[in-house]
Motif scaffolding. Structure first.
Motif, PDB file in Angstrom:
ATOM      1  N   GLY A   3       0.818  -1.197   0.000  1.00  0.00           N
ATOM      2  CA  GLY A   3       0.000   0.000   0.000  1.00  0.00           C
ATOM      3  C   GLY A   3       0.857   1.254   0.000  1.00  0.00           C
ATOM      4  O   GLY A   3       2.086   1.188   0.101  1.00  0.00           O
ATOM      5  N   HIS A   4       0.202   2.383  -0.106  1.00  0.00           N
ATOM      6  CA  HIS A   4       0.890   3.667   0.056  1.00  0.00           C
ATOM      7  C   HIS A   4       1.060   3.983   1.538  1.00  0.00           C
ATOM      8  O   HIS A   4       2.001   4.655   1.937  1.00  0.00           O
ATOM      9  N   PHE A   5       0.092   3.505   2.323  1.00  0.00           N
ATOM     10  CA  PHE A   5       0.066   3.750   3.766  1.00  0.00           C
ATOM     11  C   PHE A   5      -0.316   2.459   4.474  1.00  0.00           C
ATOM     12  O   PHE A   5      -0.907   1.569   3.877  1.00  0.00           O
ATOM     13  N   ILE A   6      -0.007   2.388   5.747  1.00  0.00           N
ATOM     14  CA  ILE A   6      -0.498   1.298   6.594  1.00  0.00           C
ATOM     15  C   ILE A   6      -1.476   1.903   7.580  1.00  0.00           C
ATOM     16  O   ILE A   6      -1.198   2.926   8.206  1.00  0.00           O
ATOM     17  N   LEU A  94      -2.865   5.966  10.897  1.00  0.00           N
ATOM     18  CA  LEU A  94      -2.458   6.026   9.499  1.00  0.00           C
ATOM     19  C   LEU A  94      -0.958   6.307   9.477  1.00  0.00           C
ATOM     20  O   LEU A  94      -0.515   7.358   9.928  1.00  0.00           O
ATOM     21  N   ARG A  95      -0.201   5.343   8.966  1.00  0.00           N
ATOM     22  CA  ARG A  95       1.248   5.436   9.099  1.00  0.00           C
ATOM     23  C   ARG A  95       1.952   5.173   7.773  1.00  0.00           C
ATOM     24  O   ARG A  95       1.376   4.569   6.872  1.00  0.00           O
ATOM     25  N   ARG A  96       3.181   5.590   7.741  1.00  0.00           N
ATOM     26  CA  ARG A  96       4.028   5.347   6.575  1.00  0.00           C
ATOM     27  C   ARG A  96       5.436   5.031   7.066  1.00  0.00           C
ATOM     28  O   ARG A  96       6.346   5.865   6.999  1.00  0.00           O
ATOM     29  N   LEU A 104       6.697   0.026   0.793  1.00  0.00           N
ATOM     30  CA  LEU A 104       5.454   0.730   0.507  1.00  0.00           C
ATOM     31  C   LEU A 104       5.569   1.437  -0.839  1.00  0.00           C
ATOM     32  O   LEU A 104       6.655   1.824  -1.265  1.00  0.00           O
ATOM     33  N   LYS A 105       4.442   1.605  -1.491  1.00  0.00           N
ATOM     34  CA  LYS A 105       4.429   2.293  -2.781  1.00  0.00           C
ATOM     35  C   LYS A 105       4.862   3.738  -2.609  1.00  0.00           C
ATOM     36  O   LYS A 105       4.544   4.375  -1.605  1.00  0.00           O
ATOM     37  N   GLU A 106       5.548   4.238  -3.608  1.00  0.00           N
ATOM     38  CA  GLU A 106       5.992   5.633  -3.609  1.00  0.00           C
ATOM     39  C   GLU A 106       4.796   6.572  -3.661  1.00  0.00           C
ATOM     40  O   GLU A 106       3.809   6.290  -4.341  1.00  0.00           O
ATOM     41  N   LEU A 107       4.913   7.664  -2.966  1.00  0.00           N
ATOM     42  CA  LEU A 107       3.905   8.718  -3.046  1.00  0.00           C
ATOM     43  C   LEU A 107       4.302   9.704  -4.136  1.00  0.00           C
ATOM     44  O   LEU A 107       5.492   9.924  -4.388  1.00  0.00           O
ATOM     45  N   CYS A 108       3.305  10.325  -4.751  1.00  0.00           N
ATOM     46  CA  CYS A 108       3.594  11.409  -5.680  1.00  0.00           C
ATOM     47  C   CYS A 108       4.143  12.594  -4.865  1.00  0.00           C
ATOM     48  O   CYS A 108       4.026  12.626  -3.640  1.00  0.00           O
TER      49      CYS A 108
END
Length: 149
Positions: A3-6, A94-96, A104-108
């Motif tokens: 995911g982008h976040f956990i 909500l964590r990263r 985790l997937k890269e964020l824009c």
């Protein structure tokens, strides 16, 4: 997949609300791993920004995704992500994590900038609206406070 976040936990009520606003719920991932001492320890290490070898030993989880493709209510979904006051949009849930191996997937860029300023809703909606990604995905390990099974 990642995911982008956990998101540490989501309630059924919150999940249903998210799905009513364009979210989709994935099939169970890593079901064969199960919740063992080793998988719990690996998740704990990852959540505490410690390096892990890879994702293979993580316990069962699902993904809550918000996609632009096939979403006839894109603007409604964006507004939900921008304005929701659901308890899951919280820095304790909500964590990263940044430890190596979690992948985790890269964020824009706009989502990264919002995240760095602790603007959680803004990070969610920017990732969703990014023309290249067109999606934001939350990796979830607990439903209603119970380990995902």
């Amino acid at each position: 997949m990642s995911g982008h976040f956990i998101l540490s936990n989501i309630s059924t009520v919150e999940l249903n609300d998210a799905m009513a606003h364009g979210g989709t719920w994935s099939p169970l991932q890593h079901a064969t791993i199960g919740w063992t001492d080793a998988s719990r320890r690996l998740l704990s290490q990852a959540l505490n920004n410690q390096a892990i070898p890879n994702r293979n030993g993580l316990p069962p989880h699902r993904y809550l995704s918000f996609d632009q493709a096939g979403n006839p209510n894109r603007d409604r979904t964006a507004e939900f992500l921008r304005t929701t006051r659901a308890s899951w949009v919280d820095q304790n849930r909500l964590r990263r994590p940044t430890g190596a191996g979690l992948g985790l997937k890269e964020l824009c860029q706009k989502a990264r900038d919002a995240w760095s300023r602790n603007k959680l809703n803004e990070a969610l909606v920017e990732q969703f609206l990014d023309p290249q990604a067109a999606r934001v995905t939350l990796e979830i390990y607990h439903l209603d406070g119970h380990e995902m099974r």
